[in-house]
Design a protein around this motif. Structure first.
Motif, short mmCIF file in Angstrom:
data_model
loop_
_atom_site.label_atom_id
_atom_site.label_comp_id
_atom_site.label_asym_id
_atom_site.label_seq_id
_atom_site.Cartn_x
_atom_site.Cartn_y
_atom_site.Cartn_z
N CYS A 143 0.84 -1.19 0.00
CA CYS A 143 0.00 0.00 0.00
C CYS A 143 0.88 1.25 0.00
CB CYS A 143 -0.89 -0.02 1.25
SG CYS A 143 -1.80 1.50 1.50
N HIS A 170 0.24 4.10 1.02
CA HIS A 170 0.00 4.93 2.21
C HIS A 170 0.67 4.35 3.45
CE1 HIS A 170 -2.68 7.70 0.26
NE2 HIS A 170 -3.41 6.71 -0.20
N CYS A 171 0.32 3.13 3.78
CA CYS A 171 0.80 2.57 5.04
C CYS A 171 1.86 1.49 4.85
CB CYS A 171 -0.38 2.02 5.85
SG CYS A 171 -1.15 0.58 5.08
N THR A 213 1.67 -1.48 4.04
CA THR A 213 1.31 -2.85 4.37
C THR A 213 1.33 -3.70 3.10
OG1 THR A 213 -0.23 -4.16 5.68
CG2 THR A 213 -1.20 -2.74 4.03
N CYS A 215 -4.60 -0.32 0.34
CA CYS A 215 -5.19 -1.38 1.14
C CYS A 215 -6.60 -0.98 1.58
CB CYS A 215 -4.31 -1.70 2.35
SG CYS A 215 -4.35 -0.47 3.65
N CYS A 255 -6.82 1.58 4.51
CA CYS A 255 -6.60 2.97 4.11
C CYS A 255 -7.79 3.48 3.30
CB CYS A 255 -5.33 3.10 3.27
SG CYS A 255 -3.82 3.06 4.25
#
Ligand SMILES: [Zn+2]
Length: 100
Positions: A30, A32-33, A35, A71, A74
């Protein structure tokens, strides 16, 4: 919760295309995070989901260039900018600590 707009055939095709592209580009995490994305299992917190880069509610378009894969967690947190006030635990304690 989800808008009916995302249930359209157009969106489903766009979503499928975005996932195809992400896989072709070797996107495994992802953006953003970070993961690890699960492309095979839906409904998981780390399931790969298509998301508007510029939210539709803010003038974004239903085009492949405006869709990326993030993900599920998110995606749900982000929504259309509606939940911005709630998920910001890092900066939300101004009253308990005074630095001066
Ligand atoms: Zn994420």
């Amino acid at each position: 919760m989800a808008t009916s707009r995302t249930g359209t055939g157009k969106w489903r095709r766009l979503r499928a295309e975005a996932i195809r592209r992400a896989l072709a580009n070797g996107q495994t995490n992802c953006p953003h995070c970070r993961t690890h994305l699960d492309y095979d299992t839906p409904q998981r917190p780390n399931s790969a989901e298509a998301d508007h880069i510029i939210p539709y509610a803010r003038g974004g378009t239903d085009t492949i260039d405006n869709v990326h894969i993030i993900c599920r967690l998110c995606n749900q947190t982000k929504g259309a900018g509606k939940t911005r006030k709630r998920r910001t635990p890092k900066r939300v304690q101004p009253t308990t600590r005074v630095p001066w």
